[in-house]
Design an enzyme around this catalytic site. Structure first.
Site, mmCIF file in Angstrom:
data_model
loop_
_atom_site.group_PDB
_atom_site.id
_atom_site.type_symbol
_atom_site.label_atom_id
_atom_site.label_comp_id
_atom_site.label_asym_id
_atom_site.label_seq_id
_atom_site.Cartn_x
_atom_site.Cartn_y
_atom_site.Cartn_z
ATOM 1 N N THR A 68 0.853 -1.175 0.000
ATOM 2 C CA THR A 68 0.000 0.000 0.000
ATOM 3 C C THR A 68 0.897 1.237 0.000
ATOM 4 O OG1 THR A 68 -1.890 1.056 1.082
ATOM 5 C CG2 THR A 68 -0.265 0.000 2.517
ATOM 6 N N LYS A 72 3.971 1.563 -3.602
ATOM 7 C CA LYS A 72 3.556 0.954 -4.863
ATOM 8 C C LYS A 72 4.499 1.246 -6.034
ATOM 9 C CE LYS A 72 -1.361 0.669 -3.677
ATOM 10 N NZ LYS A 72 -2.757 0.944 -4.113
#
Length: 279
Positions: A68, A72
């Site tokens: 998350t 990313k």
């Protein structure tokens, strides 16, 4: 070959902050339903600086990682290969470790969005509107590239953000037009509205929901419902929630990490709903 229930494997979600993540709840529910009694799924607060060392120290028992924010993009140089889907938005939210030790990066947010919409009967729309222009908005554009042949209007707060969205449109081959956030209530007339903004941002738009709204996809799941989603439902419109997205992208992660398909969608959804209700 699918793993045996006696094969002890590990997976986890990484990010910062991470304490709020529902991923452990969803993945553990999947393991329980699949009989993977020796599988575990944890969470680790990791930032861009600590990510390389964390990944290098992982042993052969690791099956995969969920990523998350803010990881990313930071994870991309650390994997051996990324899928076309992940490359399309420069974002990896899933890393799978193969038997030969390779790290494969993918993005399940985009097909997760498509699957969540399909579950609500949305196979294709002629046009759409996006509220916001952050990282989630680019994933929304990538999802719309698969289901929307017409124009997508992105409502943004600055010319810099507008330029970014137009660039993403060119890259993803989506017909993107940008409009000022001050006119965002116009978005609510679209056949599909995707709200990608932080909590509270769209509250002021709730009063402008039309009498016969079409479909709203609000990527938030906490707090839920948002004021916009509540008003939308009250007027009879279809609402796709952030939990729908979270569950569908997690389903794809479970399938990739375990090698078992289909993943137990309903068990995962129930676990997510129960966890949110308890907060």
């Amino acid at each position: 070959m699918p793993p045996r229930a006696t094969d002890a494997r590990r997976a986890a979600v990484l990010g910062k902050p991470i304490a709020h993540s529902l991923s452990p709840v969803l993945h553990r529910a999947a393991y329980d339903a699949l009989g993977l009694t020796d599988w575990s799924y944890g969470r680790f607060e990791i930032d861009e600086d600590t990510l390389p060392d964390f990944i290098e120290k992982l042993g052969p028992e690791w099956a995969g990682l969920s990523l998350t924010m803010p990881l990313k993009r930071a994870v991309i140089p650390l994997v051996d290969e990324i899928s076309e889907t992940a490359a399309s938005v420069d974002a990896v939210n899933t890393v799978v470790f193969t038997e030969d030790g390779r790290r494969i990066g993918d993005n399940t947010d985009i097909p997760g969005m498509v699957a969540a919409l399909r579950e609500h009967g949305i196979e294709q729309v002629d046009s759409a509107a996006i509220l916001g222009a952050g990282a989630t908005a680019s994933s929304a554009l990538a999802a719309l590239a698969r289901i929307c042949p017409g124009e997508v209007v992105a409502y943004v707060r600055s010319e810099a953000r507008a330029a970014e969205m137009r660039q993403w449109g060119e890259r993803l081959d989506v017909d993107v037009r940008t409009a000022d956030w001050a006119d965002a209530q116009q978005a609510l007339k679209a056949p599909l509205v995707i709200a990608t903004t932080p909590a509270g941002t769209t509250d002021a738009l709730a009063a402008a929901v039309p009498e016969r709204p079409a479909t709203l996809f609000d990527v938030l799941y906490e707090p839920w419902p948002t004021e916009l989603a509540a008003r939308w439902s009250m007027f009879g419109g279809a609402v796709v929630s952030g939990l729908d997205l979270l569950v569908h992208q997690a389903v794809l992660q479970v399938e990739q990490m375990t090698g078992i398909s289909p993943a137990p969608l309903e068990a995962m959804r129930h676990a997510g709903e129960k966890a949110l209700a308890a907060r």
